[in-house]
Design a protein around this motif. Structure first.
Motif, PDB file in Angstrom:
ATOM      1  N   PRO B  55      48.910   1.763 -12.510  1.00  0.00           N
ATOM      2  CA  PRO B  55      48.958   2.599 -11.434  1.00  0.00           C
ATOM      3  C   PRO B  55      48.010   3.765 -11.372  1.00  0.00           C
ATOM      4  O   PRO B  55      47.779   4.642 -10.554  1.00  0.00           O
ATOM      5  N   GLY B  56      47.224   4.078 -12.429  1.00  0.00           N
ATOM      6  CA  GLY B  56      46.212   5.255 -12.676  1.00  0.00           C
ATOM      7  C   GLY B  56      45.461   5.418 -11.527  1.00  0.00           C
ATOM      8  O   GLY B  56      45.086   6.603 -11.186  1.00  0.00           O
ATOM      9  N   VAL B  57      44.858   4.413 -10.888  1.00  0.00           N
ATOM     10  CA  VAL B  57      43.938   4.765  -9.830  1.00  0.00           C
ATOM     11  C   VAL B  57      44.600   4.516  -8.353  1.00  0.00           C
ATOM     12  O   VAL B  57      44.234   5.074  -7.412  1.00  0.00           O
ATOM     13  N   ILE B  58      45.217   3.219  -8.234  1.00  0.00           N
ATOM     14  CA  ILE B  58      45.539   2.606  -7.052  1.00  0.00           C
ATOM     15  C   ILE B  58      47.153   3.020  -6.574  1.00  0.00           C
ATOM     16  O   ILE B  58      47.630   2.839  -5.697  1.00  0.00           O
ATOM     17  N   GLY B  59      47.832   3.804  -7.883  1.00  0.00           N
ATOM     18  CA  GLY B  59      49.180   4.157  -7.443  1.00  0.00           C
ATOM     19  C   GLY B  59      50.170   3.048  -7.610  1.00  0.00           C
ATOM     20  O   GLY B  59      49.644   2.195  -8.548  1.00  0.00           O
ATOM     21  N   GLY B  60      51.060   3.132  -7.199  1.00  0.00           N
ATOM     22  CA  GLY B  60      52.302   2.093  -7.591  1.00  0.00           C
ATOM     23  C   GLY B  60      53.339   2.470  -8.462  1.00  0.00           C
ATOM     24  O   GLY B  60      53.326   3.887  -9.163  1.00  0.00           O
ATOM     25  N   ARG B  61      54.160   1.640  -9.029  1.00  0.00           N
ATOM     26  CA  ARG B  61      55.321   2.249  -9.883  1.00  0.00           C
ATOM     27  C   ARG B  61      55.300   1.075 -11.062  1.00  0.00           C
ATOM     28  O   ARG B  61      55.407  -0.046 -10.725  1.00  0.00           O
ATOM     29  N   LEU B  62      54.829   1.738 -12.200  1.00  0.00           N
ATOM     30  CA  LEU B  62      54.813   0.663 -13.282  1.00  0.00           C
ATOM     31  C   LEU B  62      56.122   1.344 -14.254  1.00  0.00           C
ATOM     32  O   LEU B  62      56.322   2.118 -14.655  1.00  0.00           O
ATOM     33  N   GLU B  63      56.914   0.196 -14.657  1.00  0.00           N
ATOM     34  CA  GLU B  63      57.941   0.112 -15.599  1.00  0.00           C
ATOM     35  C   GLU B  63      57.622  -0.600 -16.949  1.00  0.00           C
ATOM     36  O   GLU B  63      56.801  -1.290 -16.956  1.00  0.00           O
ATOM     37  N   GLY B  64      58.131  -0.129 -18.239  1.00  0.00           N
ATOM     38  CA  GLY B  64      57.585  -0.961 -19.322  1.00  0.00           C
ATOM     39  C   GLY B  64      56.488  -0.188 -19.982  1.00  0.00           C
ATOM     40  O   GLY B  64      56.356   1.004 -19.717  1.00  0.00           O
ATOM     41  N   SER B  65      55.779  -0.870 -21.036  1.00  0.00           N
ATOM     42  CA  SER B  65      54.688  -0.150 -21.683  1.00  0.00           C
ATOM     43  C   SER B  65      53.513  -1.033 -21.629  1.00  0.00           C
ATOM     44  O   SER B  65      53.390  -2.307 -21.983  1.00  0.00           O
ATOM     45  N   VAL B  66      52.455  -0.257 -21.303  1.00  0.00           N
ATOM     46  CA  VAL B  66      51.106  -0.949 -21.867  1.00  0.00           C
ATOM     47  C   VAL B  66      50.525  -0.138 -22.464  1.00  0.00           C
ATOM     48  O   VAL B  66      49.937   1.064 -22.202  1.00  0.00           O
ATOM     49  N   ARG B  67      50.195  -0.780 -23.723  1.00  0.00           N
ATOM     50  CA  ARG B  67      49.286   0.185 -24.650  1.00  0.00           C
ATOM     51  C   ARG B  67      48.032  -0.652 -25.182  1.00  0.00           C
ATOM     52  O   ARG B  67      48.117  -1.864 -25.233  1.00  0.00           O
ATOM     53  N   ILE B  68      46.996   0.278 -25.237  1.00  0.00           N
ATOM     54  CA  ILE B  68      45.608  -0.290 -25.752  1.00  0.00           C
ATOM     55  C   ILE B  68      45.500   0.480 -27.060  1.00  0.00           C
ATOM     56  O   ILE B  68      45.283   1.794 -26.916  1.00  0.00           O
ATOM     57  N   ASP B  69      45.445  -0.321 -28.002  1.00  0.00           N
ATOM     58  CA  ASP B  69      45.389   0.043 -29.454  1.00  0.00           C
ATOM     59  C   ASP B  69      46.425   1.286 -29.734  1.00  0.00           C
ATOM     60  O   ASP B  69      45.909   2.355 -30.357  1.00  0.00           O
ATOM     61  N   GLY B  70      47.575   0.961 -29.166  1.00  0.00           N
ATOM     62  CA  GLY B  70      48.719   2.204 -29.490  1.00  0.00           C
ATOM     63  C   GLY B  70      48.770   3.290 -28.755  1.00  0.00           C
ATOM     64  O   GLY B  70      49.874   3.863 -28.507  1.00  0.00           O
ATOM     65  N   VAL B  71      47.866   3.239 -27.671  1.00  0.00           N
ATOM     66  CA  VAL B  71      47.912   4.448 -26.813  1.00  0.00           C
ATOM     67  C   VAL B  71      48.301   4.001 -25.188  1.00  0.00           C
ATOM     68  O   VAL B  71      47.833   3.099 -24.798  1.00  0.00           O
ATOM     69  N   GLU B  72      49.308   4.637 -24.518  1.00  0.00           N
ATOM     70  CA  GLU B  72      49.957   4.174 -23.350  1.00  0.00           C
ATOM     71  C   GLU B  72      48.600   4.509 -22.324  1.00  0.00           C
ATOM     72  O   GLU B  72      48.212   5.315 -22.243  1.00  0.00           O
ATOM     73  N   THR B  73      48.402   3.558 -21.572  1.00  0.00           N
ATOM     74  CA  THR B  73      47.346   3.571 -20.445  1.00  0.00           C
ATOM     75  C   THR B  73      47.728   4.598 -19.573  1.00  0.00           C
ATOM     76  O   THR B  73      46.810   5.438 -18.829  1.00  0.00           O
ATOM     77  N   THR B  74      49.087   4.989 -19.203  1.00  0.00           N
ATOM     78  CA  THR B  74      49.528   5.961 -18.259  1.00  0.00           C
ATOM     79  C   THR B  74      49.237   7.284 -18.811  1.00  0.00           C
ATOM     80  O   THR B  74      49.154   8.362 -17.823  1.00  0.00           O
ATOM     81  N   ALA B  75      48.653   7.526 -19.916  1.00  0.00           N
ATOM     82  CA  ALA B  75      48.454   8.819 -20.519  1.00  0.00           C
ATOM     83  C   ALA B  75      47.088   8.778 -20.922  1.00  0.00           C
ATOM     84  O   ALA B  75      46.792   9.921 -21.317  1.00  0.00           O
ATOM     85  N   THR B  76      46.337   7.886 -20.205  1.00  0.00           N
ATOM     86  CA  THR B  76      44.761   8.104 -20.629  1.00  0.00           C
ATOM     87  C   THR B  76      44.130   8.018 -19.004  1.00  0.00           C
ATOM     88  O   THR B  76      44.344   7.357 -18.292  1.00  0.00           O
ATOM     89  N   ARG B  77      43.039   8.924 -18.988  1.00  0.00           N
ATOM     90  CA  ARG B  77      42.204   8.971 -17.810  1.00  0.00           C
ATOM     91  C   ARG B  77      41.336   7.766 -17.572  1.00  0.00           C
ATOM     92  O   ARG B  77      41.042   7.201 -18.631  1.00  0.00           O
ATOM     93  N   PRO B  78      40.808   7.527 -16.418  1.00  0.00           N
ATOM     94  CA  PRO B  78      40.351   6.129 -16.025  1.00  0.00           C
ATOM     95  C   PRO B  78      39.001   6.222 -16.786  1.00  0.00           C
ATOM     96  O   PRO B  78      38.583   5.016 -17.391  1.00  0.00           O
ATOM     97  N   HIS B  79      38.289   7.174 -16.819  1.00  0.00           N
ATOM     98  CA  HIS B  79      36.974   7.162 -17.619  1.00  0.00           C
ATOM     99  C   HIS B  79      37.151   6.968 -19.150  1.00  0.00           C
ATOM    100  O   HIS B  79      36.086   6.411 -19.956  1.00  0.00           O
ATOM    101  N   GLU B  80      38.337   7.393 -19.740  1.00  0.00           N
ATOM    102  CA  GLU B  80      38.344   7.021 -21.234  1.00  0.00           C
ATOM    103  C   GLU B  80      38.800   5.682 -21.379  1.00  0.00           C
ATOM    104  O   GLU B  80      38.239   4.883 -22.306  1.00  0.00           O
ATOM    105  N   LEU B  81      39.755   5.269 -20.490  1.00  0.00           N
ATOM    106  CA  LEU B  81      40.161   3.703 -20.754  1.00  0.00           C
ATOM    107  C   LEU B  81      38.940   2.743 -20.428  1.00  0.00           C
ATOM    108  O   LEU B  81      38.843   1.729 -21.065  1.00  0.00           O
TER     109      LEU B  81
END
Lengths: 83, 271
Positions: B55-81
């Motif tokens: 949901p980082g840019v387009i919104g919506g509701r995400l449940e569960g976990s999406v991790r990139i190398d152990g870091v949650e995508t929801t806790a990371t800004r788009p340019h860092e991702l």
């Protein structure tokens, strides 16, 4: 599409095209936005410039002269001296 | 080190039903995971979720976990991702920045946004152009390329950010067979030489058969089949799921149906 005749007639021809054109443009903007975000478009800080244009004293002088000329024209126009 | 999706459920803003449900997925560097499925099965949504744009840019509701190398995508800004996970869409034209005069500058767009030193930007651009095999396009106008060339430029533009993972949403869907071969060959080379993990959504199962290690098939937002590419692409349930098997699988079935024996040697000879 009717491109001739009175303006209301032409408008009536254009209206049916407006929705698909607008919605198509919005969809394209959404995809382009995401594509740019995926290329760090929103990164904070100063961007790198690959080509830095030369800025010699004469260039700066011309820029200032243009600004002064603009101000002078506005003032002259406002005071009625420019006709 | 991996992209890990665990119990992922995603619903678009304003939608009543979830587009993805109970998704479990793992993508490691150097591996190619193919994703197939019928239209509206959730493939593109999966790409947006994995890359963190949903949901980082387009919104919506995400449940569960999406991790990139152990870091949650929801806790990371788009340019860092973007520096960890590159995303490529179907349409090459909408991926161009429209602010550059040459392919070289277009590929440099991402690294320049990061404010990297010029020498680093130039090095990355030549590396990305080389990885995709399009160095000769560097001085060309990016808006005047063929579809296949444009998609390769878009791919190089994403690669220039040096992501450890690539998410590719049907990169060959708008290409003719020649363009498809160009992109497929480039992807195979990137997977082999850069060690990037690639999530490849693709209708053309021949491309998946060529470069994927594993394949996941989606149906109505959920994983219907998953496993080694050769096993999944030969699964008889594939057609019911709206996915056409690769040409080799269809040919093998036709040969067997006519009472002949299909062998690896025959497949190699035909190829």
């Amino acid at each position: 599409m009717d491109t001739e005749g009175r303006i209301w007639r032409r408008a009536r021809g254009v209206l049916p095209l407006a929705a698909p054109v607008v919605f198509g443009a919005l969809a394209e903007v959404e995809e382009r936005t995401m594509a740019l975000e995926a290329r760090a478009f929103s990164a904070p800080g100063r961007q790198t410039l690959l080509r830095v244009p030369a800025d010699r004293p004469v260039h700066r002088a011309i820029r200032w002269a243009a600004v002064l000329a603009l101000v002078a024209i506005v003032v002259l126009r406002a005071t009625g001296r420019l006709g | 080190m991996a992209i890990e999706l665990s119990a992922v459920r995603y619903r678009y803003a304003g939608a009543s039903a979830a587009a993805l449900v109970s998704i479990e997925l793992r993508l490691e560097p150097g591996r190619v995971v193919g994703v197939a499925g019928a239209d509206e099965s959730g493939k593109s949504t999966l790409c947006l979720v994995v890359a963190g744009l949903a949901p980082g840019v387009i919104g919506g509701r995400l449940e569960g976990s999406v991790r990139i190398d152990g870091v949650e995508t929801t806790a990371t800004r788009p340019h860092e991702l973007a520096q960890h996970c590159g995303l490529l869409f179907q349409n090459a034209a909408t991926q161009l920045s429209n602010t550059t005069a040459t392919v070289f500058e277009e590929v440099a767009f991402g690294p320049c946004n990061l404010g990297l030193p010029v020498a680093e930007v130039v090095g990355r651009v030549w590396w990305a152009l080389g990885a995709v095999g399009i160095e000769s396009l560097a001085p060309r106008d990016p808006t005047r390329l063929s579809g296949g060339q444009g998609q390769l430029v878009a791919l190089a533009s994403v690669l220039a950010l040096r992501p450890r993972y690539l998410v590719l949403d049907e990169p060959t869907s708008e290409l003719d067979p020649a363009g498809t071969r160009l992109v497929a060959a480039a992807l195979a080379r990137i997977a082999r030489e850069t060690g990037a993990g690639i999530l490849l959504v693709e209708h053309k199962t021949d491309v998946l058969a060529q470069i994927a290690d594993e394949v996941v098939v989606l149906e109505r937002g959920a994983v219907a089949l998953s496993g080694p590419a050769a096993t999944v692409l030969a699964d008889p349930r594939l057609v019911e799921l709206g996915v056409e098997p690769p040409a080799e699988v269809r040919l093998a079935r036709a040969v067997r149906a006519s009472g002949l024996e299909w062998s690896a040697a025959l497949a190699e000879a035909i190829e």
